[in-house]
Scaffold this motif. Structure first.
Motif, PDB file in Angstrom:
ATOM      1  N   ALA A 214       0.835  -1.202   0.000  1.00  0.00           N
ATOM      2  CA  ALA A 214       0.000   0.000   0.000  1.00  0.00           C
ATOM      3  C   ALA A 214       0.874   1.258   0.000  1.00  0.00           C
ATOM      4  O   ALA A 214       0.575   2.239  -0.692  1.00  0.00           O
ATOM      5  N   MET A 215       1.963   1.245   0.768  1.00  0.00           N
ATOM      6  CA  MET A 215       2.882   2.380   0.783  1.00  0.00           C
ATOM      7  C   MET A 215       3.468   2.618  -0.602  1.00  0.00           C
ATOM      8  O   MET A 215       3.590   3.759  -1.061  1.00  0.00           O
ATOM      9  N   LEU A 216       3.836   1.537  -1.298  1.00  0.00           N
ATOM     10  CA  LEU A 216       4.448   1.655  -2.623  1.00  0.00           C
ATOM     11  C   LEU A 216       3.459   2.212  -3.642  1.00  0.00           C
ATOM     12  O   LEU A 216       3.803   3.082  -4.448  1.00  0.00           O
ATOM     13  N   VAL A 217       2.217   1.714  -3.618  1.00  0.00           N
ATOM     14  CA  VAL A 217       1.207   2.186  -4.560  1.00  0.00           C
ATOM     15  C   VAL A 217       0.914   3.667  -4.325  1.00  0.00           C
ATOM     16  O   VAL A 217       0.794   4.450  -5.268  1.00  0.00           O
ATOM     17  N   ARG A 218       0.806   4.056  -3.063  1.00  0.00           N
ATOM     18  CA  ARG A 218       0.550   5.459  -2.739  1.00  0.00           C
ATOM     19  C   ARG A 218       1.734   6.337  -3.150  1.00  0.00           C
ATOM     20  O   ARG A 218       1.564   7.420  -3.719  1.00  0.00           O
ATOM     21  N   PHE A 219       2.953   5.864  -2.874  1.00  0.00           N
ATOM     22  CA  PHE A 219       4.162   6.602  -3.272  1.00  0.00           C
ATOM     23  C   PHE A 219       4.205   6.797  -4.779  1.00  0.00           C
ATOM     24  O   PHE A 219       4.546   7.890  -5.274  1.00  0.00           O
ATOM     25  N   ASP A 220       3.872   5.757  -5.543  1.00  0.00           N
ATOM     26  CA  ASP A 220       3.943   5.846  -7.005  1.00  0.00           C
ATOM     27  C   ASP A 220       3.015   6.934  -7.522  1.00  0.00           C
ATOM     28  O   ASP A 220       3.387   7.732  -8.397  1.00  0.00           O
ATOM     29  N   ARG A 221       1.826   6.999  -6.985  1.00  0.00           N
ATOM     30  CA  ARG A 221       0.892   8.052  -7.406  1.00  0.00           C
ATOM     31  C   ARG A 221       1.427   9.427  -7.014  1.00  0.00           C
ATOM     32  O   ARG A 221       1.368  10.376  -7.799  1.00  0.00           O
ATOM     33  N   ALA A 222       1.972   9.517  -5.812  1.00  0.00           N
ATOM     34  CA  ALA A 222       2.471  10.803  -5.319  1.00  0.00           C
ATOM     35  C   ALA A 222       3.670  11.294  -6.132  1.00  0.00           C
ATOM     36  O   ALA A 222       3.738  12.468  -6.514  1.00  0.00           O
ATOM     37  N   ILE A 223       4.634  10.409  -6.416  1.00  0.00           N
ATOM     38  CA  ILE A 223       5.854  10.855  -7.083  1.00  0.00           C
ATOM     39  C   ILE A 223       5.567  11.288  -8.521  1.00  0.00           C
ATOM     40  O   ILE A 223       6.205  12.208  -9.043  1.00  0.00           O
ATOM     41  N   ARG A 225       2.725  12.682  -9.494  1.00  0.00           N
ATOM     42  CA  ARG A 225       2.101  13.999  -9.391  1.00  0.00           C
ATOM     43  C   ARG A 225       3.172  15.066  -9.130  1.00  0.00           C
ATOM     44  O   ARG A 225       3.120  16.164  -9.686  1.00  0.00           O
ATOM     45  N   LEU A 226       4.141  14.739  -8.291  1.00  0.00           N
ATOM     46  CA  LEU A 226       5.254  15.667  -8.055  1.00  0.00           C
ATOM     47  C   LEU A 226       6.031  15.926  -9.347  1.00  0.00           C
ATOM     48  O   LEU A 226       6.425  17.062  -9.636  1.00  0.00           O
ATOM     49  N   SER A 227       6.252  14.878 -10.136  1.00  0.00           N
ATOM     50  CA  SER A 227       7.018  15.035 -11.377  1.00  0.00           C
ATOM     51  C   SER A 227       6.279  15.882 -12.397  1.00  0.00           C
ATOM     52  O   SER A 227       6.891  16.450 -13.302  1.00  0.00           O
ATOM     53  N   ARG A 228       4.953  15.967 -12.266  1.00  0.00           N
ATOM     54  CA  ARG A 228       4.168  16.808 -13.172  1.00  0.00           C
ATOM     55  C   ARG A 228       4.048  18.243 -12.668  1.00  0.00           C
ATOM     56  O   ARG A 228       3.351  19.062 -13.275  1.00  0.00           O
ATOM     57  N   GLY A 229       4.712  18.543 -11.545  1.00  0.00           N
ATOM     58  CA  GLY A 229       4.800  19.920 -11.092  1.00  0.00           C
ATOM     59  C   GLY A 229       3.884  20.312  -9.959  1.00  0.00           C
ATOM     60  O   GLY A 229       3.872  21.475  -9.545  1.00  0.00           O
ATOM     61  N   HIS A 230       3.123  19.377  -9.403  1.00  0.00           N
ATOM     62  CA  HIS A 230       2.260  19.705  -8.270  1.00  0.00           C
ATOM     63  C   HIS A 230       3.108  19.906  -7.010  1.00  0.00           C
ATOM     64  O   HIS A 230       4.153  19.275  -6.844  1.00  0.00           O
ATOM     65  N   THR A 231       2.655  20.744  -6.118  1.00  0.00           N
ATOM     66  CA  THR A 231       3.420  21.055  -4.914  1.00  0.00           C
ATOM     67  C   THR A 231       3.343  19.903  -3.923  1.00  0.00           C
ATOM     68  O   THR A 231       2.346  19.166  -3.883  1.00  0.00           O
ATOM     69  N   PRO A 232       4.375  19.747  -3.079  1.00  0.00           N
ATOM     70  CA  PRO A 232       4.321  18.694  -2.059  1.00  0.00           C
ATOM     71  C   PRO A 232       3.097  18.811  -1.157  1.00  0.00           C
ATOM     72  O   PRO A 232       2.505  17.785  -0.781  1.00  0.00           O
ATOM     73  N   ALA A 233       2.693  20.019  -0.805  1.00  0.00           N
ATOM     74  CA  ALA A 233       1.523  20.186   0.062  1.00  0.00           C
ATOM     75  C   ALA A 233       0.268  19.654  -0.619  1.00  0.00           C
ATOM     76  O   ALA A 233      -0.556  18.963   0.002  1.00  0.00           O
ATOM     77  N   GLN A 234       0.121  19.982  -1.890  1.00  0.00           N
ATOM     78  CA  GLN A 234      -1.045  19.524  -2.641  1.00  0.00           C
ATOM     79  C   GLN A 234      -1.031  18.013  -2.800  1.00  0.00           C
ATOM     80  O   GLN A 234      -2.049  17.337  -2.641  1.00  0.00           O
ATOM     81  N   VAL A 235       0.144  17.451  -3.104  1.00  0.00           N
ATOM     82  CA  VAL A 235       0.259  16.010  -3.305  1.00  0.00           C
ATOM     83  C   VAL A 235      -0.006  15.259  -2.001  1.00  0.00           C
ATOM     84  O   VAL A 235      -0.700  14.232  -1.988  1.00  0.00           O
ATOM     85  N   THR A 257      16.136  10.247  -1.309  1.00  0.00           N
ATOM     86  CA  THR A 257      16.330  11.673  -1.528  1.00  0.00           C
ATOM     87  C   THR A 257      15.039  12.420  -1.253  1.00  0.00           C
ATOM     88  O   THR A 257      14.040  11.832  -0.832  1.00  0.00           O
ATOM     89  N   THR A 258      15.030  13.721  -1.492  1.00  0.00           N
ATOM     90  CA  THR A 258      13.875  14.563  -1.194  1.00  0.00           C
ATOM     91  C   THR A 258      12.840  14.475  -2.309  1.00  0.00           C
ATOM     92  O   THR A 258      13.165  14.091  -3.449  1.00  0.00           O
ATOM     93  N   PRO A 259      11.594  14.861  -2.036  1.00  0.00           N
ATOM     94  CA  PRO A 259      10.586  14.877  -3.093  1.00  0.00           C
ATOM     95  C   PRO A 259      10.986  15.742  -4.280  1.00  0.00           C
ATOM     96  O   PRO A 259      10.761  15.370  -5.436  1.00  0.00           O
ATOM     97  N   THR A 260      11.570  16.910  -4.030  1.00  0.00           N
ATOM     98  CA  THR A 260      11.952  17.807  -5.122  1.00  0.00           C
ATOM     99  C   THR A 260      13.002  17.166  -6.018  1.00  0.00           C
ATOM    100  O   THR A 260      12.907  17.202  -7.251  1.00  0.00           O
ATOM    101  N   ALA A 261      14.026  16.560  -5.416  1.00  0.00           N
ATOM    102  CA  ALA A 261      15.081  15.926  -6.205  1.00  0.00           C
ATOM    103  C   ALA A 261      14.545  14.707  -6.947  1.00  0.00           C
ATOM    104  O   ALA A 261      14.841  14.505  -8.138  1.00  0.00           O
ATOM    105  N   ALA A 262      13.760  13.875  -6.277  1.00  0.00           N
ATOM    106  CA  ALA A 262      13.239  12.652  -6.903  1.00  0.00           C
ATOM    107  C   ALA A 262      12.324  12.977  -8.071  1.00  0.00           C
ATOM    108  O   ALA A 262      12.317  12.268  -9.090  1.00  0.00           O
ATOM    109  N   ALA A 263      11.552  14.050  -7.964  1.00  0.00           N
ATOM    110  CA  ALA A 263      10.585  14.392  -9.005  1.00  0.00           C
ATOM    111  C   ALA A 263      11.237  14.774 -10.325  1.00  0.00           C
ATOM    112  O   ALA A 263      10.587  14.742 -11.371  1.00  0.00           O
ATOM    113  N   HIS A 264      12.527  15.120 -10.311  1.00  0.00           N
ATOM    114  CA  HIS A 264      13.214  15.554 -11.525  1.00  0.00           C
ATOM    115  C   HIS A 264      14.084  14.455 -12.139  1.00  0.00           C
ATOM    116  O   HIS A 264      14.908  14.733 -13.024  1.00  0.00           O
TER     117      HIS A 264
END
Length: 282
Positions: A214-223, A225-235, A257-264
């Motif tokens: 469940a953690m992995l599935v949720r992370f995949d959706r979150a990362i 969304r982050l890669s598409r430019g959504h803010t960490p707060a929104q995600v 690593t951090t969400p910002t670094a991973a998203a790029h």
């Protein structure tokens, strides 16, 4: 709502091919990659809720550096929630396959607990069939021919393999359908199994506990969304995290690593083309 800011796609020059129509086999998706270059290409693989299989058909094998040490191979298989690993190659020509764990279990011919968090050579799993498949892919002249070869190989192995338990398959589908927000404590009761039996069989056949899945599935959706430019707060709010620190904790747990670094990461930048999300699923 804040505007979504998009950065330049570092994979824009890559050749990425998709099968058309999409693969008919359940739990199978694939894409072809051709990345030219005179200097080594370094990519960091990011975990996702599928087993990754890559079959290189060019002249230069991958060099993989992960938690288990360096591996040099023209083919690989990575289990669910592998630790991030570095792929280096001087040009890449490969078919990458994403297998649902329900399909990967019979196709790879082993319980996925044996792939837990690791990367192995496909030769170790399929033996002599692997170089034969690479040779056929090398001789093929078009991407549709290559996708057809992979489809035939997977179909044969899927028919010969042993499927996962229906209760385990149902639990996995519930987790995916709920985007990782399913109450995993309820899964066993709804199948009629004890919690201990569900956790044991799920872990053995999927390669993760239901909670980790469940953690992995949720992370995949979150990362993504982050890669598409959504803010960490929104995600964090949209994906069911308690708060931003909770999101940061999970991203660091899966990527180091951090969400910002991973998203790029270029690995994620290629996903919009190689593994497009169905409309409305994001």
């Amino acid at each position: 709502m804040r505007p979504v800011h998009r950065k330049a796609d570092p994979t824009a020059a890559w050749e990425i091919a998709r099968p058309s129509p999409a693969p008919a086999l359940p739990g199978v998706d694939m894409a072809g990659f051709r990345i030219r270059g005179d200097s080594p290409i370094d990519l960091r693989a990011i975990p996702h809720p599928a087993v990754t299989v890559a079959v290189e058909f060019g002249d230069r094998p991958f060099s993989i550096h992960g938690a288990t040490g360096p591996v040099r191979s023209a083919s690989l298989a990575a289990g669910l929630a592998f630790s991030t690993f570095q792929v280096r190659a001087e040009g890449i020509e490969c078919v990458q396959i994403r297998l649902s764990p329900l399909t990967a279990h019979p196709v790879l011919g082993l319980p996925l607990t044996q792939l837990r968090g690791s990367v192995v050579t496909l030769d170790d799993l399929w033996g002599r069939d692997t170089p034969r498949l690479r040779e056929r892919l090398h001789r093929a002249r078009t991407w549709p021919e290559r996708f057809a070869l992979i489809d035939t190989e997977l179909s044969t192995r899927l028919q010969a393999g042993r499927p996962v338990d229906p209760e385990v398959a149902w639990a996995w589908r519930q987790i995916v359908a709920g985007h990782g927000r399913t109450r995993v404590s309820d899964l066993a009761a709804r199948t009629g199994w004890s919690r201990q039996r569900m956790w044991s069989r799920f872990d053995s056949q999927i390669g993760l506990t239901p909670k980790r899945a469940a953690m992995l599935v949720r992370f995949d959706r979150a990362i993504h969304r982050l890669s598409r430019g959504h803010t960490p707060a929104q995600v964090a709010a949209d994906c069911g995290y308690a708060d931003q620190p909770h999101l940061h904790h999970d991203v660091r747990a899966f990527t180091g690593t951090t969400p910002t670094a991973a998203a790029h990461e270029p690995w994620l930048a290629a996903d919009n083309t190689a593994w497009p999300v169905p409309r409305g699923a994001a």
